[in-house]
Design an enzyme around this catalytic site. Structure first.
Site, PDB file in Angstrom:
ATOM      1  N   ASP A  47       0.899  -1.196  -0.152  1.00  0.00           N
ATOM      2  CA  ASP A  47       0.171   0.000   0.031  1.00  0.00           C
ATOM      3  C   ASP A  47       0.976   1.346  -0.227  1.00  0.00           C
ATOM      4  O   ASP A  47       1.719   1.529   1.060  1.00  0.00           O
ATOM      5  CB  ASP A  47      -0.886   0.046   1.197  1.00  0.00           C
ATOM      6  CG  ASP A  47      -1.933   1.244   1.146  1.00  0.00           C
ATOM      7  OD1 ASP A  47      -2.697   1.043   0.326  1.00  0.00           O
ATOM      8  OD2 ASP A  47      -1.568   2.200   2.010  1.00  0.00           O
ATOM      9  N   TYR A  52       3.213   9.905   0.876  1.00  0.00           N
ATOM     10  CA  TYR A  52       4.035   9.183   1.812  1.00  0.00           C
ATOM     11  C   TYR A  52       5.691   9.557   1.662  1.00  0.00           C
ATOM     12  O   TYR A  52       6.369   9.340   2.279  1.00  0.00           O
ATOM     13  CB  TYR A  52       3.925   7.818   1.776  1.00  0.00           C
ATOM     14  CG  TYR A  52       2.550   7.254   2.309  1.00  0.00           C
ATOM     15  CD1 TYR A  52       1.657   8.089   2.723  1.00  0.00           C
ATOM     16  CD2 TYR A  52       2.198   5.995   2.142  1.00  0.00           C
ATOM     17  CE1 TYR A  52       0.466   7.856   3.166  1.00  0.00           C
ATOM     18  CE2 TYR A  52       0.850   5.599   2.314  1.00  0.00           C
ATOM     19  CZ  TYR A  52      -0.244   6.538   3.104  1.00  0.00           C
ATOM     20  OH  TYR A  52      -1.264   6.205   3.300  1.00  0.00           O
ATOM     21  N   LYS A  81      -2.073   6.215  -4.179  1.00  0.00           N
ATOM     22  CA  LYS A  81      -3.238   7.198  -4.240  1.00  0.00           C
ATOM     23  C   LYS A  81      -2.924   8.591  -4.879  1.00  0.00           C
ATOM     24  O   LYS A  81      -1.912   9.040  -4.517  1.00  0.00           O
ATOM     25  CB  LYS A  81      -3.496   7.474  -2.614  1.00  0.00           C
ATOM     26  CG  LYS A  81      -3.515   6.004  -2.010  1.00  0.00           C
ATOM     27  CD  LYS A  81      -3.947   6.147  -0.259  1.00  0.00           C
ATOM     28  CE  LYS A  81      -3.684   4.655   0.342  1.00  0.00           C
ATOM     29  NZ  LYS A  81      -2.283   4.558   0.784  1.00  0.00           N
ATOM     30  N   HIS A 114      -7.368   9.770  -2.667  1.00  0.00           N
ATOM     31  CA  HIS A 114      -6.744   9.626  -1.112  1.00  0.00           C
ATOM     32  C   HIS A 114      -7.888  10.206  -0.283  1.00  0.00           C
ATOM     33  O   HIS A 114      -8.119   9.575   0.938  1.00  0.00           O
ATOM     34  CB  HIS A 114      -5.666  10.417  -1.016  1.00  0.00           C
ATOM     35  CG  HIS A 114      -4.624   9.706   0.020  1.00  0.00           C
ATOM     36  ND1 HIS A 114      -3.002   9.675  -0.204  1.00  0.00           N
ATOM     37  CD2 HIS A 114      -4.879   9.402   1.374  1.00  0.00           C
ATOM     38  CE1 HIS A 114      -2.820   9.160   1.068  1.00  0.00           C
ATOM     39  NE2 HIS A 114      -3.707   9.124   1.867  1.00  0.00           N
TER      40      HIS A 114
HETATM   41  N1  LIG Z   1      -5.713   6.074   3.285  1.00  0.00           N
HETATM   42  C1  LIG Z   1      -5.195   6.903   4.287  1.00  0.00           C
HETATM   43  O1  LIG Z   1      -5.668   7.947   4.540  1.00  0.00           O
HETATM   44  C2  LIG Z   1      -4.505   6.317   5.287  1.00  0.00           C
HETATM   45  C3  LIG Z   1      -4.031   4.869   4.794  1.00  0.00           C
HETATM   46  N2  LIG Z   1      -2.991   4.533   5.880  1.00  0.00           N
HETATM   47  C4  LIG Z   1      -2.265   3.168   5.174  1.00  0.00           C
HETATM   48  O2  LIG Z   1      -2.513   2.178   6.308  1.00  0.00           O
HETATM   49  C5  LIG Z   1      -1.186   1.572   6.706  1.00  0.00           C
HETATM   50  C6  LIG Z   1      -1.226   1.197   8.314  1.00  0.00           C
HETATM   51  O3  LIG Z   1      -1.622   2.374   8.853  1.00  0.00           O
HETATM   52  P1  LIG Z   1      -0.464   2.975  10.137  1.00  0.00           P
HETATM   53  O4  LIG Z   1      -1.329   4.444  10.355  1.00  0.00           O
HETATM   54  O5  LIG Z   1       0.641   3.082   9.626  1.00  0.00           O
HETATM   55  O6  LIG Z   1      -0.840   2.277  11.494  1.00  0.00           O
HETATM   56  P2  LIG Z   1      -0.974   0.812  11.846  1.00  0.00           P
HETATM   57  O7  LIG Z   1      -1.946   0.450  12.688  1.00  0.00           O
HETATM   58  O8  LIG Z   1      -0.418  -0.272  10.743  1.00  0.00           O
HETATM   59  O9  LIG Z   1       0.629   0.617  12.885  1.00  0.00           O
HETATM   60  C7  LIG Z   1       1.841   0.749  12.582  1.00  0.00           C
HETATM   61  C8  LIG Z   1       2.710   1.066  13.704  1.00  0.00           C
HETATM   62  O10 LIG Z   1       2.440  -0.034  14.392  1.00  0.00           O
HETATM   63  C9  LIG Z   1       3.988  -0.566  14.784  1.00  0.00           C
HETATM   64  N3  LIG Z   1       3.831  -2.114  14.660  1.00  0.00           N
HETATM   65  C10 LIG Z   1       3.670  -2.904  13.688  1.00  0.00           C
HETATM   66  N4  LIG Z   1       3.615  -4.259  13.520  1.00  0.00           N
HETATM   67  C11 LIG Z   1       3.518  -4.004  14.955  1.00  0.00           C
HETATM   68  C12 LIG Z   1       3.441  -5.400  16.052  1.00  0.00           C
HETATM   69  N5  LIG Z   1       3.394  -6.600  15.598  1.00  0.00           N
HETATM   70  N6  LIG Z   1       3.598  -5.138  17.224  1.00  0.00           N
HETATM   71  C13 LIG Z   1       3.656  -3.820  17.658  1.00  0.00           C
HETATM   72  N7  LIG Z   1       3.739  -2.778  16.878  1.00  0.00           N
HETATM   73  C14 LIG Z   1       3.797  -2.957  15.681  1.00  0.00           C
HETATM   74  C15 LIG Z   1       4.620  -0.211  13.701  1.00  0.00           C
HETATM   75  O11 LIG Z   1       6.386   0.215  13.945  1.00  0.00           O
HETATM   76  P3  LIG Z   1       7.591  -0.080  13.228  1.00  0.00           P
HETATM   77  O12 LIG Z   1       7.315   0.181  11.919  1.00  0.00           O
HETATM   78  O13 LIG Z   1       8.391   0.675  13.991  1.00  0.00           O
HETATM   79  O14 LIG Z   1       7.680  -1.732  13.432  1.00  0.00           O
HETATM   80  C16 LIG Z   1       4.203   1.244  13.462  1.00  0.00           C
HETATM   81  O15 LIG Z   1       4.602   2.342  14.382  1.00  0.00           O
HETATM   82  C17 LIG Z   1      -0.243   2.780   6.590  1.00  0.00           C
HETATM   83  O16 LIG Z   1       1.061   2.553   6.444  1.00  0.00           O
HETATM   84  C18 LIG Z   1      -0.759   3.372   5.136  1.00  0.00           C
HETATM   85  O17 LIG Z   1      -0.162   2.528   4.027  1.00  0.00           O
HETATM   86  C19 LIG Z   1      -2.941   5.063   6.919  1.00  0.00           C
HETATM   87  C20 LIG Z   1      -3.266   6.012   7.478  1.00  0.00           C
HETATM   88  C21 LIG Z   1      -4.011   6.792   6.644  1.00  0.00           C
HETATM   89  O1  LIG Z   2      -2.438   8.244   4.400  1.00  0.00           O
HETATM   90  C1  LIG Z   2      -2.412   9.104   5.049  1.00  0.00           C
HETATM   91  C2  LIG Z   2      -1.195   9.352   5.811  1.00  0.00           C
HETATM   92  O2  LIG Z   2      -0.334  10.305   5.284  1.00  0.00           O
HETATM   93  C3  LIG Z   2      -1.388  11.488   4.842  1.00  0.00           C
HETATM   94  C4  LIG Z   2      -0.650  12.727   5.018  1.00  0.00           C
HETATM   95  O3  LIG Z   2       0.885  12.880   5.168  1.00  0.00           O
HETATM   96  C5  LIG Z   2      -2.474  11.574   5.730  1.00  0.00           C
HETATM   97  O4  LIG Z   2      -3.388  12.509   5.217  1.00  0.00           O
HETATM   98  C6  LIG Z   2      -3.293  10.244   5.121  1.00  0.00           C
HETATM   99  O5  LIG Z   2      -4.479   9.996   5.874  1.00  0.00           O
END
Ligand SMILES: NC(=O)C1=CN([C@@H]2O[C@H](COP(=O)(O)OP(=O)(O)OC[C@H]3O[C@@H](n4cnc5c(N)ncnc54)[C@H](OP(=O)(O)O)[C@@H]3O)[C@@H](O)[C@H]2O)C=CC1
Ligand SMILES: O=C1CO[C@H](CO)[C@@H](O)[C@@H]1O
Length: 317
Positions: A47, A52, A81, A114
């Site tokens: 993803d 990003y 996105k 997005h």
């Molecule tokens: N469309 C949108 O607007 C959005 C899309 N996204 C997408 O969704 C993805 C996931 O969401 P995100 O907000 O990153 O959050 P997550 O809920 O996936 O959490 C990520 C965090 O959890 C930690 N982590 C990962 N695996 C574990 C584990 N097994 N045990 C403990 N901690 C863990 C990671 O640390 P570390 O990396 O240090 O291991 C990181 O700090 C994003 O990366 C992005 O691709 C996210 C937000 C908005």
């Molecule tokens: O995917 C996401 C994470 O990063 C973006 C901005 O940096 C956010 O707005 C969005 O929700």
């Protein structure tokens, strides 16, 4: 040996692996190795997003894993996105071409709008207006969607979808759409289980991709008073029962709900841990227990956008 990963069928027949690797906040220095590790472990879905700021480094990993023979391009499912500053229909094609160039690909499997909110066009991804808030553009996401349809027709993306859209916005989009979005990617975890939005999307043939499925721990915008999903004692108790981690339970919860899930990590052991969720099932009773954790806790709120005409989170769902 690669573990079997279930796939979710989209409304156009394309299949998406139920788990993918998230890449938001994966630094350019770390993301290439993380994506290589993920592909070696068996992930086939990544993803990404222009916003990003790491698509080139993701692309380098994909190219390396294709050239060393681990995978072929068509084994992979790559999502990206369209950022909010590119909502003008006339620039949607150049935006996806730019992303494709960075990712070193000639097509995406899925391209999402997005956010429903357009921001002022320009180099600044988060343009600030005179009032100190995000500066909006006037573009209507319905017209942006028409341009997305052209992207799919041209073969630049096999499927197109949306992200962070509420049900009324989807309803409005569907009034004009010729192509029904394949996916709505939204925040989804046990504290915000999105039941009404999922039910609505199911009726329309739109699948849900659950973002921040672990509750996005450690992210700077999270308030200190917010409960932390992965250390919730009730989730820990369920995890213990299955001899799994809370993260694995949170991921499998999404998969058993029929959602696609995209946990992010740049830590190899966690990338592996998050993938090891196919050798057990959570019982129907325990799924119902996790359903009761819902408190409509929204962790991801785009900065300075709450007065935008198309801000999505003022509706109930
Ligand atoms: N469309 C949108 O607007 C959005 C899309 N996204 C997408 O969704 C993805 C996931 O969401 P995100 O907000 O990153 O959050 P997550 O809920 O996936 O959490 C990520 C965090 O959890 C930690 N982590 C990962 N695996 C574990 C584990 N097994 N045990 C403990 N901690 C863990 C990671 O640390 P570390 O990396 O240090 O291991 C990181 O700090 C994003 O990366 C992005 O691709 C996210 C937000 C908005
Ligand atoms: O995917 C996401 C994470 O990063 C973006 C901005 O940096 C956010 O707005 C969005 O929700």
């Amino acid at each position: 040996m690669t573990m079997f990963v279930p796939k979710v069928k989209l409304n156009n027949g394309q299949e998406i692996p139920a788990i993918g690797l998230g890449t938001w906040k994966s630094t350019p220095e770390k993301v290439t190795q993380a994506v290589k590790d993920a592909i070696d472990i068996g992930y086939r879905h990544i993803d990404c997003a222009f916003a990003y700021g790491n698509e080139e480094q993701v692309g380098a990993a994909i190219a390396a894993k294709i050239s060393d023979g681990t995978v072929k391009r068509n084994d992979l499912f790559i999502t990206s996105k369209l950022w909010n500053t590119f909502h003008r229909p006339g620039i949607v094609e150049s935006a996806i071409r730019n992303t494709l160039k960075s990712l070193d690909l000639d097509y995406l499997d899925l391209y999402l709008i997005h956010w429903p909110m357009g921001y002022k066009e320009g180099n600044d991804l988060a343009p600030v207006g005179p009032d100190g808030n995000i500066e909006a553009s006037d573009y209507d996401y319905v017209d942006t969607w028409t341009a997305m349809e052209e992207i799919q027709k041209k073969g630049l993306a096999k499927s197109i979808g949306i992200s962070n859209f509420n049900s009324r916005q989807i309803e409005r989009l569907l009034e004009k759409a010729k192509i029904v979005p394949a996916v709505n990617q939204v925040e989804c975890h046990p504290f915000l289980n999105q039941r009404p939005l999922i039910e609505y999307c199911n009726l329309k043939g739109i699948k849900i991709t659950a973002y921040s499925p672990l509750g996005s721990p450690g992210r700077s915008g999270i308030k200190s008073e917010d409960p932390v999903l992965l250390t919730d004692p009730r989730l820990e108790a369920i995890a213990k029962k299955y001899n799994k981690s809370p993260a694995q339970i949170a991921i499998k919860y999404q998969i058993q709900k029929g959602n696609i899930v995209i946990p992010k990590s740049t830590t190899k052991s966690r990338i592996q841990e998050n993938f090891n969720v196919f050798d057990f099932d959570i019982s129907v009773e325990d799924i119902s227990v996790i359903d009761t954790f819902n408190i409509n806790l929204r962790l991801i709120q785009p900065w300075g956008s709450s007065s935008h005409k198309y801000y999505p989170f003022n509706e109930e769902f």
